[in-house]
Design a protein around this motif. Structure first.
Motif, PDB file in Angstrom:
ATOM      1  N   VAL A  53     -13.761  11.770  -1.170  1.00 66.91           N
ATOM      2  CA  VAL A  53     -13.571  10.633  -0.266  1.00 66.91           C
ATOM      3  C   VAL A  53     -14.854  10.329   0.493  1.00 66.91           C
ATOM      4  O   VAL A  53     -15.250   9.161   0.637  1.00 66.91           O
ATOM      5  CB  VAL A  53     -12.413  10.910   0.712  1.00 66.91           C
ATOM      6  N   VAL A 100      -4.542   2.310  -2.290  1.00 65.08           N
ATOM      7  CA  VAL A 100      -4.847   2.969  -3.557  1.00 65.08           C
ATOM      8  C   VAL A 100      -3.833   2.581  -4.627  1.00 65.08           C
ATOM      9  O   VAL A 100      -2.621   2.616  -4.398  1.00 65.08           O
ATOM     10  CB  VAL A 100      -4.846   4.511  -3.395  1.00 65.08           C
ATOM     11  N   LEU A 116      -7.677   9.583   0.249  1.00 66.20           N
ATOM     12  CA  LEU A 116      -8.240   8.229   0.353  1.00 66.20           C
ATOM     13  C   LEU A 116      -7.482   7.415   1.396  1.00 66.20           C
ATOM     14  O   LEU A 116      -8.074   6.677   2.200  1.00 66.20           O
ATOM     15  CB  LEU A 116      -8.177   7.528  -1.006  1.00 66.20           C
TER      16      LEU A 116
END
Length: 415
Positions: free
Chosen positions: A191, A58, A51
């Protein structure tokens, strides 16, 4: 195994916690990674870093069960944020001061999915999801879950819960099916789907046809003529559009390279199959845009020899005839299609290349990506020029930059 001379690794500008950026589709986006108590939780540090490679910020939330399979230290190293393992007076589950653009539940266990469906909020994950559902209903966030569990747990209760959550607007990513289990897909696939979910691109939901790769022509039942182009650029263009949320479809000529399995594509084994697939797609569905990057065969044998021609002899004649120009056929049959076409030349100057591209624009094509073999070889990266009406040619260096420029151009046409 090759011999190692025991030298240290080359220096890097990346710090220990840094990740190399692969894209910016999650730049400036805050993602809550909600980790439940399945064995697949051991893969979540890799998901967090994947990510971040798209620019995401995150924060990990874990249940106590999840910490049986992944450690707090690993998650903090992967996310560069403290892990939320319990709710305090800061009301971490509400995230009022720093809201999340998306909540990703990976893995999503049987227990969590069913509790989520019924609104049970009895822990860190379920309480956070209860608040996330409220935010989602207000149009303030998105939720995506990735179910993982043994096949015996896929019962009527689970199916009903998934259908209910789907009807509420929760995105449910299909698991990877293997060995009788629902497994986590690859980090990149997760993702990619999250990027599509939260994309604000004007291309979101827009149908776009892309072609790429060589289009071989058969000599006999075994041999064929082709060219050296792999089609990787077509796949990179498709992925860029796919990440932005476009309803993109790739027709890829068969060669040494195959696109990633998560991209929507069809394989064309021959020139004739390629032509048929292009015309079929455009006839069956309304596409406002078409990007034609395929290295289409210009010639084909006048007659395909039967069977397998015996080896060792001399193939005295192979009469080649011109193939139908696919982009011209498409333009004639589908005049409303906005077409981005490619023009590759060798042994011409830069000025001649641009003139050739501009002449094509005069015939009604929307844009041309023009490049010459000499410029590819000079620096090792593909150099191309985006040539459009009323704008000077835009130099593009590298396949990813070419793909981004095409997507940006289509966004301008759509806005």
């Amino acid at each position: 195994m090759k011999n190692w001379d025991f030298t240290p690794p080359p220096p890097s500008d990346l710090g220990d916690h840094d990740v190399p950026l692969e894209g910016t589709h999650l730049q400036g986006r805050r993602i809550a990674l909600l980790i439940t108590g399945g064995i697949a939780a051991m893969k979540t540090p890799l998901i967090a870093r994947a990510l971040r490679r798209e620019g995401a910020d995150v924060v990990a939330f874990t249940s106590s069960e999840a910490l049986r399979y992944v450690t707090i230290d690993t998650l903090e190293w992967s996310t560069i944020h403290p892990v939320v393992t319990r709710l305090t007076s800061a009301a971490e589950h509400l995230s009022d001061s720093a809201p999340f653009d998306a909540y990703l539940v990976a893995p999503a266990t049987y227990n969590t999915i069913n509790k989520m469906r019924y609104g049970i909020a009895d822990g860190v994950i379920t309480s956070t999801l209860a608040s996330a559902l409220g935010r989602m209903e207000q149009g303030k966030t998105k939720i995506m879950i990735v179910p993982t569990m043994h096949g015996s747990l896929h019962n009527t209760i689970l199916t009903e819960s998934l259908k209910t959550l789907d009807s509420m607007g929760v995105a449910i990513m299909p698991p990877r099916e293997d060995y009788g289990k629902h497994n986590l897909p690859s980090e990149r696939e997760i993702v990619v789907q999250l990027c599509r979910l939260i994309s604000h691109s004007p291309l979101k939901g827009v149908s776009i046809l892309v072609t790429g790769g060589p289009t071989p022509v058969p000599i006999d039942n075994v041999r064929r003529l082709t060219n050296r182009f792999t089609g990787k650029l077509g796949a990179i263009i498709t992925e860029e559009l796919y990440l932005r949320g476009a309803d993109v479809h790739l027709i890829h000529g068969e060669g040494s390279y195959h696109p990633p399995a998560y991209l929507p594509y069809q394989l064309a084994k021959t020139y004739d199959e390629y032509l048929a697939l292009v015309l079929e797609q455009l006839s069956q569905k309304s596409y406002p845009f078409g990007i034609f990057s395929a290295a289409v065969a210009d010639y084909q044998p006048e007659t395909v020899l039967p069977g397998k021609t015996p080896s060792g002899g001399v193939l005295k004649t192979l009469q080649l005839v011109p193939t139908l120009k696919v982009i011209e056929e498409v333009k004639q049959r589908f005049p409303d299609l906005s077409m981005v076409t490619f023009k590759y030349q060798e042994n011409v100057s830069h000025e001649e290349l641009i003139n050739i591209a501009q002449e094509r624009l005069k015939r009604g094509y929307s844009a041309v990506i023009a490049n010459r073999g000499e410029e590819i070889e000079s620096i090792g990266e593909q150099i191309a020029y985006l040539v459009t009406q009323n704008h000077p040619p835009l130099q593009l260096i590298g396949k990813k930059v070419i793909a981004q420029a095409i997507a940006d151009y289509l966004e301008r046409l759509t806005s």
